[in-house]
Design an enzyme around this catalytic site. Sequence first.
Site, mmCIF file in Angstrom:
data_model
loop_
_atom_site.group_PDB
_atom_site.id
_atom_site.type_symbol
_atom_site.label_atom_id
_atom_site.label_comp_id
_atom_site.label_asym_id
_atom_site.label_seq_id
_atom_site.Cartn_x
_atom_site.Cartn_y
_atom_site.Cartn_z
ATOM 1 N N GLU A 177 -8.678 -3.150 -43.497
ATOM 2 C CA GLU A 177 -8.099 -2.299 -44.555
ATOM 3 C C GLU A 177 -7.105 -1.285 -43.993
ATOM 4 O OE1 GLU A 177 -10.964 -0.194 -47.001
ATOM 5 O OE2 GLU A 177 -9.404 0.876 -48.074
ATOM 6 N N LYS A 219 -7.595 -6.123 -46.900
ATOM 7 C CA LYS A 219 -7.679 -5.188 -48.031
ATOM 8 C C LYS A 219 -6.518 -4.203 -47.929
ATOM 9 C CE LYS A 219 -10.736 -1.754 -50.166
ATOM 10 N NZ LYS A 219 -12.134 -1.450 -50.540
HETATM 11 P P1 13P Z 1 -10.306 2.843 -53.989
HETATM 12 O O1 13P Z 1 -10.235 1.563 -54.775
HETATM 13 O O2 13P Z 1 -10.875 3.998 -54.761
HETATM 14 O O3 13P Z 1 -9.032 3.155 -53.268
HETATM 15 O O4 13P Z 1 -11.418 2.607 -52.878
HETATM 16 C C1 13P Z 1 -11.450 1.428 -52.173
HETATM 17 C C2 13P Z 1 -11.931 1.696 -50.821
HETATM 18 O O5 13P Z 1 -12.851 1.057 -50.354
HETATM 19 C C3 13P Z 1 -11.244 2.707 -50.036
HETATM 20 O O6 13P Z 1 -11.571 2.572 -48.699
#
Ligand code: 13P
Length: 339
Positions: A177, A219
């Site tokens: 991510e 992600k």
């Molecule tokens: P959000 O969808 O609120 O951005 O959160 C996703 C997430 O896992 C952030 O690390």
Amino acid sequence: MDIALLQQTARRMVAPGRGVLAADESHPTIGKRFAALGIEASEENRRVYRQMFFQSPGIEEFISGVILFDETIRQCDDQGTAFAQLLASKDIIAGIKVDRGAKPLAGHPGETVTEGLDGLRDRLTEYFQLGARFAKWRAVISIGDGMPSRASVETDAHALARYAALCQEASIVPIVEPEVLMDGNHDIDTCESVTTDVLQRTFSHLAAQGVMLDGIVLKPSMVIHGTGAAAATIDEVAERTLRCLQRTVPAAVPGIAFLSGGQSDEDATAHLDAMNRRGPHPWNLTFSYGRALQAHAMQTWGGAPEAIETGSQAFLKRARCNSAATRGAWESSMEQATA
Ligand code: 13P
């Protein structure tokens, strides 16, 4: 390393029709969200709140996996079943946040590097025993004057790749991510060039660490205007995001599960839907939303035991809309329908 398990887990996480619920807020983050609604930030309130999601009737139709926090993976439901087992019994995969947060990057005011590599191998072994089959690590990239710096992009990409290699060694699928924050006055062009660079560097480091791309889930944030800039249209966000991903993400990656990053609930759904209407793509496109799945449910519940059912219905409505968006089949009329 069980390669077949990694490939199977990654594919299940992103199969069309389902997506991931991010319920892994750290204590300070969920504490702030509770405080804004006057809810006490106790361990029991966090347990009851998250149980509301996991016990929502029919959740398994829309949700393939849930990202848990360390406290949550050790908690049980009211009947004494561990949350990871409860989820597994519904064909939902338990995941675990393993990073230790974004910390100030030395010599680069305003920028961060995500920490948590020390001791990670041992923590992953324990989490696998507790039932986790995927993990999450969030790198945070800021756009601003002179930002992101080379140092910020490289250190975060390097850490993401080392984390991903350790996860795969433990037969745990890494959610990779790299979040480019929406905060700022930058336009969508700037977001596109920064996101393209961040993803190129991330995949370069993943290759250098020998990470198997068919055993990860990416992600990313979407390519979108800054919160202080004029809003781009739904179609523009969809087209720019797809162009950026096509230029940077190898086809071996089975799926991309977006974060919502502060977008409104409906925008996050509409953007995902618009991208899937433009398919087919080399990878499945789904959601891994935190706020965009939880915000309305948290408000509806508000800490009141008698509001669990309506809170759960509010969550299921968002989950159903996002599930439709993974197939490019969401209609705005679905937003008017009662849960
Ligand atoms: P959000 O969808 O609120 O951005 O959160 C996703 C997430 O896992 C952030 O690390």
